[in-house]
Scaffold this active site. Sequence first.
Site, mmCIF file in Angstrom:
data_model
loop_
_atom_site.group_PDB
_atom_site.id
_atom_site.type_symbol
_atom_site.label_atom_id
_atom_site.label_comp_id
_atom_site.label_asym_id
_atom_site.label_seq_id
_atom_site.Cartn_x
_atom_site.Cartn_y
_atom_site.Cartn_z
ATOM 1 N N THR A 43 -52.019 -69.476 17.251
ATOM 2 C CA THR A 43 -52.146 -70.778 16.608
ATOM 3 C C THR A 43 -51.394 -71.841 17.401
ATOM 4 O OG1 THR A 43 -50.215 -70.365 15.205
ATOM 5 C CG2 THR A 43 -52.354 -69.712 14.334
ATOM 6 N N LYS A 47 -51.614 -72.067 22.085
ATOM 7 C CA LYS A 47 -52.921 -71.691 22.630
ATOM 8 C C LYS A 47 -53.013 -71.880 24.142
ATOM 9 C CE LYS A 47 -55.303 -72.619 18.271
ATOM 10 N NZ LYS A 47 -56.391 -73.349 17.584
ATOM 11 N N ASN A 68 -57.497 -68.921 21.529
ATOM 12 C CA ASN A 68 -56.919 -68.567 20.229
ATOM 13 C C ASN A 68 -57.105 -67.092 19.885
ATOM 14 O OD1 ASN A 68 -59.733 -68.661 19.614
ATOM 15 N ND2 ASN A 68 -59.253 -69.049 17.458
ATOM 16 N N ASP A 81 -62.575 -71.171 18.020
ATOM 17 C CA ASP A 81 -62.555 -72.403 17.228
ATOM 18 C C ASP A 81 -63.852 -73.194 17.404
ATOM 19 O OD1 ASP A 81 -59.972 -72.027 16.186
ATOM 20 O OD2 ASP A 81 -59.043 -72.965 17.933
ATOM 21 N N ALA A 102 -58.017 -87.225 19.366
ATOM 22 C CA ALA A 102 -58.327 -86.767 20.722
ATOM 23 C C ALA A 102 -57.338 -85.706 21.189
ATOM 24 C CB ALA A 102 -58.323 -87.957 21.685
ATOM 25 N N GLY A 103 -56.857 -84.891 20.245
ATOM 26 C CA GLY A 103 -55.903 -83.841 20.579
ATOM 27 C C GLY A 103 -56.574 -82.534 20.944
ATOM 28 N N ARG A 125 -56.015 -93.475 18.082
ATOM 29 C CA ARG A 125 -55.094 -94.622 18.018
ATOM 30 C C ARG A 125 -54.636 -95.031 19.418
ATOM 31 N NH1 ARG A 125 -53.551 -95.685 12.761
ATOM 32 N NH2 ARG A 125 -53.791 -93.964 11.272
ATOM 33 N N THR A 126 -54.400 -94.043 20.275
ATOM 34 C CA THR A 126 -54.092 -94.324 21.676
ATOM 35 C C THR A 126 -55.405 -94.258 22.450
ATOM 36 O OG1 THR A 126 -51.935 -93.258 21.412
ATOM 37 C CG2 THR A 126 -52.697 -93.648 23.662
ATOM 38 N N ARG A 129 -56.153 -91.913 25.512
ATOM 39 C CA ARG A 129 -56.443 -90.491 25.277
ATOM 40 C C ARG A 129 -57.910 -90.293 24.922
ATOM 41 N NH1 ARG A 129 -52.265 -87.161 21.743
ATOM 42 N NH2 ARG A 129 -53.512 -85.516 22.732
#
Length: 232
Positions: A43, A47, A68, A81, A102-103, A125-126, A129
């Site tokens: 998790t 990863k 994962n 995933d 965008a993670g 927000r950024t 990215r």
Amino acid sequence: MHQAAYDALKLPYRYVAVHVGRGSVGKALDRLAALGYRGVNVTVPHKEEALAWAAQADELSRRIGAANTLRLATKEATNTDAGGFLDTIQGLAGREATMLGAGGTARALAAVLPGAGYQVRVWNRTRERAMALADEFGLSVLEEPTVDADLVVNTTSAGLHGDRLPLDWSEARNGTVAYDLVYGETPFLTEAAARGLRTIDGQSLLVAQGARSFEWWLGLTPSREAMAEAIR
């Protein structure tokens, strides 16, 4: 969840949690392999380290940059995933998707949604990215977040803290599906449901990716119903 699947098939296996600190994943995996463990799920935030430990990784996990699911004896890695997410949206009408965030999870979805026929727009927000993710996976970037899409996926952690996203739900289409990867009720899903929209929370993905891991390890089909019941 996995234990319920083993029990449903009367398999002599146990699924246990192992807590590992950052930077210690490789040593922990080597130790588990030496103890005879067959496979592990990994998790956040481990990863990327799991992928680095693997001697063999499939194309999808390499493209995402994270794994994962591992087979310990052969040091093989995959990422369930992305495929698990596609399992949960089978049969949805329309192929325009908005992805919020965008993670790492967004990367997994970005790697498979275009190939499944979706036109994907990403907002973060950024903005830098979002632009980096879009450039890598062939997406477009939104200046402002919108729910004017067939599928709106919230990959941010806002729901974990009960935070709202700056969304105008009056922009939603009649058939818009709102999907939050956080488990349970979130402001995102509550607001979507108030507009009469179909909502999906992260438990659907949890079961789907877990079932794919099970199949990859054992070559058997688990009861997704038993897995889902175990986490209700």
